[in-house]
Design a protein around this motif. Structure first.
Motif, PDB file in Angstrom:
ATOM      1  N   VAL A   1      -9.637 -44.560  85.714  1.00 32.53           N
ATOM      2  CA  VAL A   1     -10.533 -43.620  85.065  1.00 32.53           C
ATOM      3  C   VAL A   1     -11.551 -43.118  86.089  1.00 32.53           C
ATOM      4  O   VAL A   1     -11.967 -43.867  86.978  1.00 32.53           O
ATOM      5  CB  VAL A   1     -11.261 -44.294  83.878  1.00 32.53           C
ATOM      6  CG1 VAL A   1     -12.242 -43.318  83.213  1.00 32.53           C
ATOM      7  CG2 VAL A   1     -10.260 -44.788  82.860  1.00 32.53           C
ATOM      8  N   ARG A   2     -11.947 -41.855  85.977  1.00 30.21           N
ATOM      9  CA  ARG A   2     -12.950 -41.309  86.885  1.00 30.21           C
ATOM     10  C   ARG A   2     -14.239 -42.119  86.793  1.00 30.21           C
ATOM     11  O   ARG A   2     -14.821 -42.268  85.732  1.00 30.21           O
ATOM     12  CB  ARG A   2     -13.213 -39.843  86.539  1.00 30.21           C
ATOM     13  CG  ARG A   2     -14.257 -39.112  87.363  1.00 30.21           C
ATOM     14  CD  ARG A   2     -13.834 -38.905  88.812  1.00 30.21           C
ATOM     15  NE  ARG A   2     -12.489 -38.417  88.952  1.00 30.21           N
ATOM     16  CZ  ARG A   2     -12.117 -37.134  88.855  1.00 30.21           C
ATOM     17  NH1 ARG A   2     -13.019 -36.221  88.580  1.00 30.21           N
ATOM     18  NH2 ARG A   2     -10.873 -36.776  89.038  1.00 30.21           N
ATOM     19  N   SER A   3     -14.685 -42.677  87.924  1.00 30.27           N
ATOM     20  CA  SER A   3     -15.856 -43.563  87.961  1.00 30.27           C
ATOM     21  C   SER A   3     -17.044 -42.831  88.560  1.00 30.27           C
ATOM     22  O   SER A   3     -16.902 -42.012  89.467  1.00 30.27           O
ATOM     23  CB  SER A   3     -15.555 -44.818  88.775  1.00 30.27           C
ATOM     24  OG  SER A   3     -15.064 -44.463  90.062  1.00 30.27           O
ATOM     25  N   LYS A   4     -18.229 -43.162  88.057  1.00 24.77           N
ATOM     26  CA  LYS A   4     -19.420 -42.411  88.426  1.00 24.77           C
ATOM     27  C   LYS A   4     -20.647 -43.318  88.399  1.00 24.77           C
ATOM     28  O   LYS A   4     -20.716 -44.259  87.602  1.00 24.77           O
ATOM     29  CB  LYS A   4     -19.601 -41.247  87.430  1.00 24.77           C
ATOM     30  CG  LYS A   4     -20.842 -40.398  87.611  1.00 24.77           C
ATOM     31  CD  LYS A   4     -20.852 -39.281  86.582  1.00 24.77           C
ATOM     32  CE  LYS A   4     -22.136 -38.483  86.600  1.00 24.77           C
ATOM     33  NZ  LYS A   4     -22.150 -37.400  85.600  1.00 24.77           N
TER      34      LYS A   4
ATOM     35  N   GLU B   1     -16.186 -42.507  92.537  1.00 27.18           N
ATOM     36  CA  GLU B   1     -15.786 -41.159  92.921  1.00 27.18           C
ATOM     37  C   GLU B   1     -16.897 -40.109  92.803  1.00 27.18           C
ATOM     38  O   GLU B   1     -16.872 -39.094  93.496  1.00 27.18           O
ATOM     39  CB  GLU B   1     -14.612 -40.699  92.054  1.00 27.18           C
ATOM     40  CG  GLU B   1     -13.361 -41.517  92.224  1.00 27.18           C
ATOM     41  CD  GLU B   1     -12.252 -40.996  91.334  1.00 27.18           C
ATOM     42  OE1 GLU B   1     -11.527 -40.082  91.778  1.00 27.18           O
ATOM     43  OE2 GLU B   1     -12.123 -41.472  90.196  1.00 27.18           O
ATOM     44  N   VAL B   2     -17.843 -40.324  91.884  1.00 30.54           N
ATOM     45  CA  VAL B   2     -18.885 -39.331  91.623  1.00 30.54           C
ATOM     46  C   VAL B   2     -20.249 -40.002  91.725  1.00 30.54           C
ATOM     47  O   VAL B   2     -20.439 -41.114  91.227  1.00 30.54           O
ATOM     48  CB  VAL B   2     -18.727 -38.695  90.229  1.00 30.54           C
ATOM     49  CG1 VAL B   2     -19.804 -37.635  89.993  1.00 30.54           C
ATOM     50  CG2 VAL B   2     -17.331 -38.098  90.067  1.00 30.54           C
ATOM     51  N   MET B   3     -21.201 -39.313  92.360  1.00 26.82           N
ATOM     52  CA  MET B   3     -22.542 -39.881  92.505  1.00 26.82           C
ATOM     53  C   MET B   3     -23.591 -38.820  92.216  1.00 26.82           C
ATOM     54  O   MET B   3     -23.458 -37.667  92.630  1.00 26.82           O
ATOM     55  CB  MET B   3     -22.750 -40.431  93.916  1.00 26.82           C
ATOM     56  CG  MET B   3     -24.074 -41.149  94.105  1.00 26.82           C
ATOM     57  SD  MET B   3     -24.232 -41.862  95.756  1.00 26.82           S
ATOM     58  CE  MET B   3     -25.779 -42.784  95.553  1.00 26.82           C
ATOM     59  N   THR B   4     -24.638 -39.215  91.499  1.00 29.73           N
ATOM     60  CA  THR B   4     -25.784 -38.343  91.272  1.00 29.73           C
ATOM     61  C   THR B   4     -27.020 -38.960  91.920  1.00 29.73           C
ATOM     62  O   THR B   4     -27.209 -40.174  91.897  1.00 29.73           O
ATOM     63  CB  THR B   4     -26.048 -38.132  89.772  1.00 29.73           C
ATOM     64  OG1 THR B   4     -26.323 -39.395  89.149  1.00 29.73           O
ATOM     65  CG2 THR B   4     -24.847 -37.495  89.093  1.00 29.73           C
TER      66      THR B   4
END
Length: 311
Positions: A223-226, A253-256
């Protein structure tokens, strides 16, 4: 010579020297760290879509982190057909020093909450939704069962609407994380919030390594991880880059990355305002490290541009 005095008026701090032989007062403005820089000044949410969302939330007694967290981007997100709903009530069992959500003893879970959110998604014609929650350490399953019901009901009754879930750490219980994974959201996020050194001070119960473990487990599932962090808490550049490396090391995979804004004087004290140029630099560093998406700017919050993180 009388002593130097200080006073504050309308967020302006002055230094006043008073001489017993001179009635002329010399007033010199002093630095006020509470004054926000220009790049952090925003317009208040307004417009039809904002009024529509606020009216519906009030009518249905729903909670959004957009409002509870005083998110500066809520007007933009609502206008783009995205909203972040908070489930499990509005009382958290933890007391993280950065967070504006109330803490205390929550009421029993409200099963009607799920129906109200689904109806709201339909009425507002939302295209993408983010679901988050308070921590429910008071429950045997820490709220995981409620999460699953929420996700499955939305999937069944709102086909075509994509979903991100921003989950708590579930005390590191990966079996509960698996329940959320199997429910099938497009993106699963869990925030690190800050760097390793500051975690024990800023977060009330979560640990740095536990959060990494949760994110790594999500990433391994496919699953797309963030994840996300706040800046301005006293972290160093080296620590920020180390956190990026740790997240990429477990497959995130995603960072804010956004600016911490102290909600009240009782919350963790703001240490620094980070410039837009520095945020841009961190965004470039994240992309160099292989993140699929990096949102890095002063106003960025966990859900910012969340609809872009699905594909």
């Amino acid at each position: 010579m009388l002593p130097m005095m200080r006073f504050t008026e309308r967020n302006e701090t002055f230094s006043i020297g008073i001489s017993s032989n001179n009635i002329n007062l010399k007033i010199k403005p002093m630095a006020d760290f509470r004054r926000k820089p220009e790049w952090l000044k925003i317009r208040l949410p307004r417009g039809f879509k904002t009024s529509q969302v606020v009216g519906l939330l009030n009518e249905k007694h729903l909670h959004t982190i957009c409002s509870s967290g005083m998110c500066p981007n809520r007007a933009e997100c609502w206008g783009a057909g995205t909203a972040t709903f908070m489930i499990g009530g509005n009382i958290c069992t933890r007391a993280c020093r950065f967070c504006n959500v109330a803490t205390g003893r929550p009421s029993a879970l409200d099963e009607n909450e799920i129906r109200e959110i689904v109806d709201s998604v339909k009425q507002l014609n939302l295209k993408h939704i983010v679901i988050t929650s308070v921590d429910r350490d008071d429950l045997p399953d820490l709220g995981a069962g409620h999460w699953v019901k929420m996700i499955k009901t939305l999937k069944r009754e709102c086909p075509g609407v994509t979903m991100e879930v921003l989950i708590p750490d579930f005390q590191g219980r990966l079996d509960l994380v698996d329940m959320v994974i199997k429910a099938g959201p497009e993106v699963i996020s869990h925030n690190m919030e800050t760097v390793r050194r500051l975690t024990p001070t800023v977060r009330s119960a979560a640990t740095y390594d536990r959060s990494l473990s949760v994110i790594g487990h999500i990433a391994k599932s496919g699953v797309r991880s963030k994840s996300g962090i706040m800046l301005g808490l006293g972290e160093t550049e080296e620590e920020i880059l180390e956190t990026m490396d740790d997240l990429r090391g477990v497959g995130c995979e995603v960072m804010t990355i956004g600016q911490y804004l102290q909600p009240t004087k009782n919350h963790y004290p703001l240490q620094d305002y980070i410039t837009p140029e520095q945020f841009e630099k961190y965004g470039e560093e994240g992309r160099k490290r292989g993140f699929r998406h990096v949102e890095s700017a002063p106003m960025v919050r966990s859900s910012y541009h969340a609809e872009k993180h699905v594909n």
